[in-house]
Write a protein that holds these residues in place. Sequence first.
Motif, PDB file in Angstrom:
ATOM      1  N   PHE A 276       3.947   7.781  -1.284  1.00  0.00           N
ATOM      2  CA  PHE A 276       4.254   6.359  -1.068  1.00  0.00           C
ATOM      3  C   PHE A 276       4.183   5.579  -2.388  1.00  0.00           C
ATOM      4  CE2 PHE A 276       3.231   7.392   3.387  1.00  0.00           C
ATOM      5  CZ  PHE A 276       4.313   6.780   4.011  1.00  0.00           C
ATOM      6  N   GLY A 277       3.285   5.992  -3.264  1.00  0.00           N
ATOM      7  CA  GLY A 277       3.223   5.347  -4.582  1.00  0.00           C
ATOM      8  C   GLY A 277       4.476   5.602  -5.397  1.00  0.00           C
ATOM      9  N   TRP A 278       5.015   6.828  -5.297  1.00  0.00           N
ATOM     10  CA  TRP A 278       6.254   7.143  -6.010  1.00  0.00           C
ATOM     11  C   TRP A 278       7.416   6.319  -5.467  1.00  0.00           C
ATOM     12  CZ3 TRP A 278      10.959   9.125  -4.422  1.00  0.00           C
ATOM     13  CH2 TRP A 278      11.839   9.516  -5.449  1.00  0.00           C
ATOM     14  N   LEU A 279       7.512   6.211  -4.141  1.00  0.00           N
ATOM     15  CA  LEU A 279       8.577   5.404  -3.537  1.00  0.00           C
ATOM     16  C   LEU A 279       8.454   3.939  -3.941  1.00  0.00           C
ATOM     17  CD1 LEU A 279       8.653   6.921   0.073  1.00  0.00           C
ATOM     18  CD2 LEU A 279      10.336   7.252  -1.746  1.00  0.00           C
ATOM     19  N   GLN A 280       7.218   3.465  -3.993  1.00  0.00           N
ATOM     20  CA  GLN A 280       7.002   2.067  -4.397  1.00  0.00           C
ATOM     21  C   GLN A 280       7.456   1.851  -5.837  1.00  0.00           C
ATOM     22  OE1 GLN A 280       3.367   1.409  -5.966  1.00  0.00           O
ATOM     23  NE2 GLN A 280       3.953  -0.630  -6.631  1.00  0.00           N
ATOM     24  N   GLY A 281       7.119   2.782  -6.723  1.00  0.00           N
ATOM     25  CA  GLY A 281       7.533   2.651  -8.120  1.00  0.00           C
ATOM     26  C   GLY A 281       9.039   2.711  -8.287  1.00  0.00           C
ATOM     27  N   TYR A 282       9.696   3.581  -7.521  1.00  0.00           N
ATOM     28  CA  TYR A 282      11.153   3.694  -7.593  1.00  0.00           C
ATOM     29  C   TYR A 282      11.822   2.392  -7.161  1.00  0.00           C
ATOM     30  CZ  TYR A 282      15.881   5.356  -6.582  1.00  0.00           C
ATOM     31  OH  TYR A 282      17.255   5.501  -6.542  1.00  0.00           O
TER      32      TYR A 282
ATOM     33  N   VAL B  86      -2.057  13.285  -1.028  1.00  0.00           N
ATOM     34  CA  VAL B  86      -0.633  13.610  -1.178  1.00  0.00           C
ATOM     35  C   VAL B  86       0.223  12.471  -0.621  1.00  0.00           C
ATOM     36  CG1 VAL B  86       1.207  15.150  -0.403  1.00  0.00           C
ATOM     37  CG2 VAL B  86      -0.965  16.106  -1.189  1.00  0.00           C
ATOM     38  N   ALA B  87      -0.151  11.971   0.558  1.00  0.00           N
ATOM     39  CA  ALA B  87       0.601  10.864   1.148  1.00  0.00           C
ATOM     40  C   ALA B  87       0.536   9.620   0.257  1.00  0.00           C
ATOM     41  CB  ALA B  87       0.055  10.553   2.545  1.00  0.00           C
ATOM     42  N   ALA B  88      -0.648   9.352  -0.296  1.00  0.00           N
ATOM     43  CA  ALA B  88      -0.786   8.190  -1.188  1.00  0.00           C
ATOM     44  C   ALA B  88       0.134   8.329  -2.393  1.00  0.00           C
ATOM     45  CB  ALA B  88      -2.234   8.048  -1.645  1.00  0.00           C
ATOM     46  N   SER B  89       0.234   9.556  -2.934  1.00  0.00           N
ATOM     47  CA  SER B  89       1.097   9.781  -4.096  1.00  0.00           C
ATOM     48  C   SER B  89       2.570   9.606  -3.750  1.00  0.00           C
ATOM     49  CB  SER B  89       0.863  11.178  -4.667  1.00  0.00           C
ATOM     50  OG  SER B  89      -0.476  11.333  -5.090  1.00  0.00           O
TER      51      SER B  89
ATOM     52  N   SER C  93       3.976  -3.199 -11.179  1.00  0.00           N
ATOM     53  CA  SER C  93       3.474  -2.130 -10.321  1.00  0.00           C
ATOM     54  C   SER C  93       1.959  -1.994 -10.440  1.00  0.00           C
ATOM     55  CB  SER C  93       4.148  -0.804 -10.693  1.00  0.00           C
ATOM     56  OG  SER C  93       3.632   0.254  -9.905  1.00  0.00           O
ATOM     57  N   GLN C  94       1.452  -2.015 -11.666  1.00  0.00           N
ATOM     58  CA  GLN C  94       0.014  -1.856 -11.863  1.00  0.00           C
ATOM     59  C   GLN C  94      -0.759  -3.068 -11.348  1.00  0.00           C
ATOM     60  OE1 GLN C  94      -1.273  -0.199 -15.685  1.00  0.00           O
ATOM     61  NE2 GLN C  94       0.844   0.332 -16.145  1.00  0.00           N
ATOM     62  N   LEU C  95      -0.207  -4.253 -11.540  1.00  0.00           N
ATOM     63  CA  LEU C  95      -0.894  -5.447 -11.044  1.00  0.00           C
ATOM     64  C   LEU C  95      -0.970  -5.450  -9.522  1.00  0.00           C
ATOM     65  CD1 LEU C  95       0.527  -8.254 -13.373  1.00  0.00           C
ATOM     66  CD2 LEU C  95      -1.823  -7.407 -13.292  1.00  0.00           C
ATOM     67  N   LEU C  96       0.145  -5.100  -8.872  1.00  0.00           N
ATOM     68  CA  LEU C  96       0.148  -5.060  -7.412  1.00  0.00           C
ATOM     69  C   LEU C  96      -0.818  -4.010  -6.900  1.00  0.00           C
ATOM     70  CD1 LEU C  96       1.364  -5.888  -4.700  1.00  0.00           C
ATOM     71  CD2 LEU C  96       3.194  -4.223  -5.088  1.00  0.00           C
ATOM     72  N   THR C  97      -0.737  -2.819  -7.470  1.00  0.00           N
ATOM     73  CA  THR C  97      -1.640  -1.742  -7.037  1.00  0.00           C
ATOM     74  C   THR C  97      -3.093  -2.102  -7.322  1.00  0.00           C
ATOM     75  OG1 THR C  97       0.092  -0.121  -7.502  1.00  0.00           O
ATOM     76  CG2 THR C  97      -2.156   0.708  -7.271  1.00  0.00           C
TER      77      THR C  97
ATOM     78  N   VAL D 173       0.722  -1.009  -0.007  1.00  0.00           N
ATOM     79  CA  VAL D 173      -0.413  -1.124   0.912  1.00  0.00           C
ATOM     80  C   VAL D 173      -0.733   0.233   1.520  1.00  0.00           C
ATOM     81  CG1 VAL D 173      -1.153  -2.081   3.123  1.00  0.00           C
ATOM     82  CG2 VAL D 173      -0.090  -3.568   1.419  1.00  0.00           C
ATOM     83  N   ILE D 174       0.324   0.929   1.977  1.00  0.00           N
ATOM     84  CA  ILE D 174       0.099   2.236   2.584  1.00  0.00           C
ATOM     85  C   ILE D 174      -0.502   3.206   1.572  1.00  0.00           C
ATOM     86  CG2 ILE D 174       1.240   4.217   3.655  1.00  0.00           C
ATOM     87  CD1 ILE D 174       3.315   2.277   4.772  1.00  0.00           C
ATOM     88  N   SER D 175       0.049   3.209   0.369  1.00  0.00           N
ATOM     89  CA  SER D 175      -0.449   4.115  -0.666  1.00  0.00           C
ATOM     90  C   SER D 175      -1.908   3.823  -0.993  1.00  0.00           C
ATOM     91  CB  SER D 175       0.424   3.979  -1.924  1.00  0.00           C
ATOM     92  OG  SER D 175      -0.090   4.757  -2.985  1.00  0.00           O
ATOM     93  N   VAL D 176      -2.242   2.537  -1.134  1.00  0.00           N
ATOM     94  CA  VAL D 176      -3.618   2.173  -1.483  1.00  0.00           C
ATOM     95  C   VAL D 176      -4.569   2.487  -0.344  1.00  0.00           C
ATOM     96  CG1 VAL D 176      -5.131   0.221  -1.977  1.00  0.00           C
ATOM     97  CG2 VAL D 176      -2.962   0.452  -3.188  1.00  0.00           C
ATOM     98  N   VAL D 177      -4.159   2.214   0.897  1.00  0.00           N
ATOM     99  CA  VAL D 177      -5.030   2.502   2.045  1.00  0.00           C
ATOM    100  C   VAL D 177      -5.366   3.985   2.090  1.00  0.00           C
ATOM    101  CG1 VAL D 177      -5.091   2.625   4.566  1.00  0.00           C
ATOM    102  CG2 VAL D 177      -4.335   0.529   3.437  1.00  0.00           C
ATOM    103  N   PHE D 178      -4.361   4.828   1.934  1.00  0.00           N
ATOM    104  CA  PHE D 178      -4.624   6.265   1.943  1.00  0.00           C
ATOM    105  C   PHE D 178      -5.528   6.662   0.783  1.00  0.00           C
ATOM    106  CE2 PHE D 178      -0.469   7.430   4.341  1.00  0.00           C
ATOM    107  CZ  PHE D 178      -1.071   7.029   5.533  1.00  0.00           C
ATOM    108  N   GLY D 179      -5.278   6.075  -0.383  1.00  0.00           N
ATOM    109  CA  GLY D 179      -6.099   6.398  -1.537  1.00  0.00           C
ATOM    110  C   GLY D 179      -7.528   5.910  -1.396  1.00  0.00           C
TER     111      GLY D 179
END
Length: 663
Positions: free
Chosen positions: A151-157, A146-149, A214-218, A64-70
């Motif tokens: 948080f996206g990396w943390l989400q994927g991990y 940068v923040a979106a990326s 991951s892709q479906l959620l994002t 959510v955080i990653s998408v909001v920033f993006g």
Amino acid sequence: MSGNQQATPARPRPPAGGSPFGRNPFGGGMPTEKSMNFGPSMRRLVRRLAPERTRLFAVIGLAVISVVFGVIGPKILGQATDLIFSGVIGRQLPAGTTTEQAVQAARASGNENFAAMLAGMHVVPGQGIDFGALATVLSWALALYVAASVFGWLQGYLLNDVVQRTVFRLRSDVEDKLNRLPLRFFDGQPRGELLSRVTNDIDNVSQTLQQTLSQLLTALLTVVGVLVMMFVISPLLALIALVTIPISTILTGQIMKRSQKLFVAQWTHTGTLNAHIEEAFTGHELVKVFGRGPEVEEVFRTRNEELFKASFGAQFISGIIMPTMMFVGNLNYVAIAVVGGLRVATGSMSLGDVQAFIQYSRQFTQPLTQVASMTNLLQSGVASAERVFELLDAEEQTPDPANPVPPTVRRGRVEFEHVSFRYEADRPLIEDLSLVAEPGHTVAIVGPTGAGKTTLVNLVMRFYELDAGRITLDGVDITAMRRDDLRSHVGMVLQDTWLFGGTIRENIAYGNPGATEEQIQAAARATYVDRFVRSLPDGYDTVIDEEGGNISAGERQLLTIARAFLSNPSLLILDEATSAVDTRTEVLVQHAMAALRSDRTSFVIAHRLSTIRDADLILVMEEGSIVEQGTHEQLLTTQGPYHRLYSAQFTGALVPADTESST
């Protein structure tokens, strides 16, 4: 004491509804696969993520955080576009005038569209681009991306951890399930097909979850976030963009209906082809000896062709989704660009808002396109999940009793009381059979192939459940005991030797993992294993492969006898245990087995009658019934079935077949 009812030969048969073909390298039918619906199967697969709900909530929060920033990014970039556009227009206007005066001058000159656009802009006449403000806006945009990326990396991990833990549990559940399945289940399953479910299908499920979750959620969060921003900027353009959703849903649904069946067929044919390959290469020497290579190759070509057609059809049809979605997205892009341009010309929207909206329209259609492109992978994964779920849903063996009777004595007295058993409900095998094996006695079971000899000892081990009657061990009904407790009393040596990849020491110690080195070598000496092991370069540390290919068949048989010797059971089952050894070794093994059988009850299944002359009791079986019993001398005296078997074995070979048939 035995019943004399007629029965069919004792050959394990697959259960009703099982696979119609057995393990042979020359052919067989196709297993029937009942495909479940995509929706229920997908929901069941998702439910397996439930134990990871805490991590999943963290994944959702990070997403959510990653998408909001993006999602905020394009709106910020739109402001940068407005700053540039306003600077360009402002520099062209006379300095010292106001915006209202510039608008009036444009209307006076008859340029109504320019006047309307100018009225909707924040312009300072005579002033160019405000680079300070532009730098601030771009810095905010960079920070957001940068923040979106991050948080996206943390989400994927974290999601990777969730998926791998889920697949780990799935493999464990399948392993546990296999241990709870009755032997009847494996009788009707080709090994290659079963291995395909346990390996290929689970790996495919893992790959599907890893690449799609991951892709479906994002994608879902992006669609929601972008939709909100689109309505904030322009409800009219947002409604135009929404038209793509029902169109995309209808098109995708129609294509998925056609491709799902093909994906199920693809993995079904994969399992069938694997089964054929496993069987053909396991029996490679047999194929060569009988010259059946062309038939094996023809079966392979046929099944490979079936797999090719199913795979091609599944991938082709599901692959149509991606270009279809791109076409719909491009139509939507054109519509938004035209309407947005008109609204900028009329002053209803700023150029930055149109540019941001076009970006949002791309972000809106991109997740839909991603989901469409993942459809083939998702369908393939769900089809594999269905096959794994079918295995997990298979009927299990009767559970152990809630309050089992613990074994207290280890005398080895076995009694059959009016036992009846059949592999198939309409084909009787053993009917009303009763017998007693006293402690320390050796009971030999002889008879023609298919008479029920191996079935009898399989019932003692509870590999199959009785239809009627009961079997007791030391006075305790075996169904009242835990299977592990029952089998801890039993040592078994089969005609088909089973060794695993490891050292000779490890293979012998398999019968008693806690045995010391002295006990292992004592068992080896008692069973004449030590004499050939000492001749090997690495001795007991010699590594053998799973098939035992680097030692002879007789040596493999001796190892299995040593393994049983080391387990020190109270009940010993020898099923053609000397069939693979030479005559000289057989004599040595007979002495070893005599020591092994001392003070314990033994069931010996033998076709070579010379190996059971000293048995305390010989049971002669025909068609599932005991037709004769007694000692070797007694049975020869009665001139019955045993006498005929003995005569055929030791004198029949001396009579030419054509002479015998003509007399």
